[in-house]
Motif scaffolding. Structure first.
Motif, PDB file in Angstrom:
ATOM      1  N   SER A  25      47.773  33.357  34.652  1.00 13.43           N
ATOM      2  CA  SER A  25      46.917  34.735  34.276  1.00 13.43           C
ATOM      3  C   SER A  25      47.391  35.661  35.252  1.00 13.43           C
ATOM      4  CB  SER A  25      45.338  34.206  34.636  1.00 13.43           C
ATOM      5  OG  SER A  25      45.007  33.279  35.803  1.00 13.43           O
ATOM      6  N   TYR A  27      48.485  39.168  36.744  1.00 17.39           N
ATOM      7  CA  TYR A  27      48.658  40.531  36.016  1.00 17.39           C
ATOM      8  C   TYR A  27      47.817  40.719  34.867  1.00 17.39           C
ATOM      9  CZ  TYR A  27      52.959  41.204  38.778  1.00 17.39           C
ATOM     10  OH  TYR A  27      53.823  41.333  39.724  1.00 17.39           O
ATOM     11  N   HIS A  28      46.671  39.576  34.772  1.00 15.13           N
ATOM     12  CA  HIS A  28      45.829  39.736  33.646  1.00 15.13           C
ATOM     13  C   HIS A  28      44.628  40.108  34.061  1.00 15.13           C
ATOM     14  CE1 HIS A  28      48.649  39.382  30.196  1.00 15.13           C
ATOM     15  NE2 HIS A  28      49.000  38.499  30.694  1.00 15.13           N
ATOM     16  N   PRO A  29      43.516  40.862  33.478  1.00 17.04           N
ATOM     17  CA  PRO A  29      42.238  41.400  33.953  1.00 17.04           C
ATOM     18  C   PRO A  29      41.275  39.890  33.864  1.00 17.04           C
ATOM     19  CG  PRO A  29      42.459  42.158  31.851  1.00 17.04           C
ATOM     20  CD  PRO A  29      43.765  41.573  32.123  1.00 17.04           C
ATOM     21  N   THR A  30      40.379  40.121  34.934  1.00 16.66           N
ATOM     22  CA  THR A  30      39.434  38.807  35.039  1.00 16.66           C
ATOM     23  C   THR A  30      38.684  38.700  33.439  1.00 16.66           C
ATOM     24  OG1 THR A  30      37.607  40.400  35.732  1.00 16.66           O
ATOM     25  CG2 THR A  30      38.730  39.004  37.415  1.00 16.66           C
ATOM     26  N   SER A  31      38.503  39.658  32.776  1.00 17.36           N
ATOM     27  CA  SER A  31      38.004  39.438  31.254  1.00 17.36           C
ATOM     28  C   SER A  31      38.923  38.387  30.466  1.00 17.36           C
ATOM     29  CB  SER A  31      37.595  40.757  30.543  1.00 17.36           C
ATOM     30  OG  SER A  31      39.075  41.348  30.514  1.00 17.36           O
ATOM     31  N   GLU A  46      48.044  31.683  39.836  1.00 12.84           N
ATOM     32  CA  GLU A  46      48.377  33.074  39.881  1.00 12.84           C
ATOM     33  C   GLU A  46      49.490  33.201  40.828  1.00 12.84           C
ATOM     34  OE1 GLU A  46      46.902  36.218  39.407  1.00 12.84           O
ATOM     35  OE2 GLU A  46      45.367  35.259  38.003  1.00 12.84           O
ATOM     36  N   GLU A  51      45.805  39.248  44.502  1.00 12.06           N
ATOM     37  CA  GLU A  51      45.168  39.252  42.834  1.00 12.06           C
ATOM     38  C   GLU A  51      44.386  38.168  43.039  1.00 12.06           C
ATOM     39  OE1 GLU A  51      47.954  39.713  40.213  1.00 12.06           O
ATOM     40  OE2 GLU A  51      46.679  39.089  38.593  1.00 12.06           O
ATOM     41  N   GLU A  54      41.098  38.378  44.532  1.00 11.03           N
ATOM     42  CA  GLU A  54      39.786  39.201  44.099  1.00 11.03           C
ATOM     43  C   GLU A  54      39.079  38.413  42.636  1.00 11.03           C
ATOM     44  OE1 GLU A  54      42.441  43.228  44.961  1.00 11.03           O
ATOM     45  OE2 GLU A  54      42.164  42.872  42.742  1.00 11.03           O
ATOM     46  N   LYS A  55      40.313  37.697  42.205  1.00 11.52           N
ATOM     47  CA  LYS A  55      39.802  36.910  40.892  1.00 11.52           C
ATOM     48  C   LYS A  55      39.084  35.720  41.498  1.00 11.52           C
ATOM     49  CE  LYS A  55      43.374  38.097  37.549  1.00 11.52           C
ATOM     50  NZ  LYS A  55      44.711  37.882  37.299  1.00 11.52           N
ATOM     51  N   ARG A 230      52.732  40.557  30.006  1.00 11.11           N
ATOM     52  CA  ARG A 230      52.309  41.198  31.464  1.00 11.11           C
ATOM     53  C   ARG A 230      52.889  42.738  31.571  1.00 11.11           C
ATOM     54  NH1 ARG A 230      53.475  35.941  32.487  1.00 11.11           N
ATOM     55  NH2 ARG A 230      55.617  36.364  32.993  1.00 11.11           N
TER      56      ARG A 230
END
Ligand SMILES: *Cc1c(COP(=O)(O)O)cnc(C)c1O
Length: 232
Positions: A25, A27-31, A46, A51, A54-55, A230
């Motif tokens: 995942s 470079y992709h947002p948490t959504s 990851e 990053e 943060e996730k 990405r």
């Protein structure tokens, strides 16, 4: 089902029971991760520490986090409390640092429901591409023969990881995975025959995971097929 969930489903239905999916995942947002999570995905990969941090903070705590990229020694401390598996270990120095940090963060790991030892894979360089990452087969053999890993009690060497050449030549990809699988089996016999935890073969990405499955993979790391391209 959303299109992302449909693609996740497509990958999962192609996997035999012996193979687990690491949803890559980066470079992709948490959504996007949540979308996959809601469809039952629990293992995420990851490749950047910041990053991942943060996730980890903002997503559900039953996610199994894998670090799949090149890991700098000075950043091990940040992920040691919660990382389940580090895929790309290619030096004794890095392994020693992981061991040290796993020792320091032992209580946190237990509180997080994890193996107090950090599980790691040895990265083999089998592709034709030039890269400074990964052991050659000879180097990895020397490393195992040295025995210097055997007294590190806060890590668990759980198997082998590799990446194939980025090519359309399926025969070449197959031969590279096959070389890694042969190495895994030899290493298992010679160094880990009594160690059930040495059991993982991590290879196969979006374009080659089906080949990887035929060549012994137990973990496939699929990103862009599920999450889309990405944006760096
Ligand atoms: C990015 C990455 C992947 C996923 O690659 P895709 O082609 O997007 O599936 C797998 N493994 C590693 C080590 C990666 O860095």
């Amino acid at each position: 089902m959303t299109p992302l969930q449909q693609r996740l489903h497509n990958v999962k239905s192609a996997l035999p029971e012996t193979v687990r999916l690491v949803a890559v995942s980066k470079y992709h947002p948490t959504s996007a991760l949540l979308e996959a999570y809601e469809e039952g995905q629990r293992i995420f990969g990851e490749s950047r520490v910041q990053e991942l941090q943060e996730k980890y903070v903002s997503l559900p705590k039953d996610i199994e986090w894998h670090f799949i990229g090149h890991l700098q020694q000075n950043k091990v401390k940040y992920i040691a409390p919660y990382v389940a598996l580090i895929h790309a270990v290619d030096s004794l120095r890095l392994l020693q640092e992981i061991d040290r940090q796993a020792g320091k963060h032992r209580d946190a790991r237990i509180a997080n429901g994890l193996n107090p030892r950090i599980n790691v894979l040895l990265q083999l360089h089998v592709a034709q591409e030039e890269t400074k990452f990964g052991f050659s087969i000879d180097e990895c053999l020397c490393f195992l023969e040295s025995g210097e890993w055997a007294n590190l009690h806060n890590i668990q060497i759980s198997g082998i990881m590799c990446m194939a050449t980025n090519t359309d030549d399926e025969k070449l990809i197959e031969s590279e995975f096959s070389a890694a699988y042969t190495f895994f089996k030899d290493a298992k016999l010679r160094f880990f025959s009594a160690d059930d935890a040495f059991c993982e073969c991590s290879w196969g990405m979006s374009d080659d995971y089906l080949i990887a499955i035929r060549q012994g993979a137990t973990l496939v790391r699929v990103g862009s097929y599920i999450f889309g391209p990405r944006i760096y």
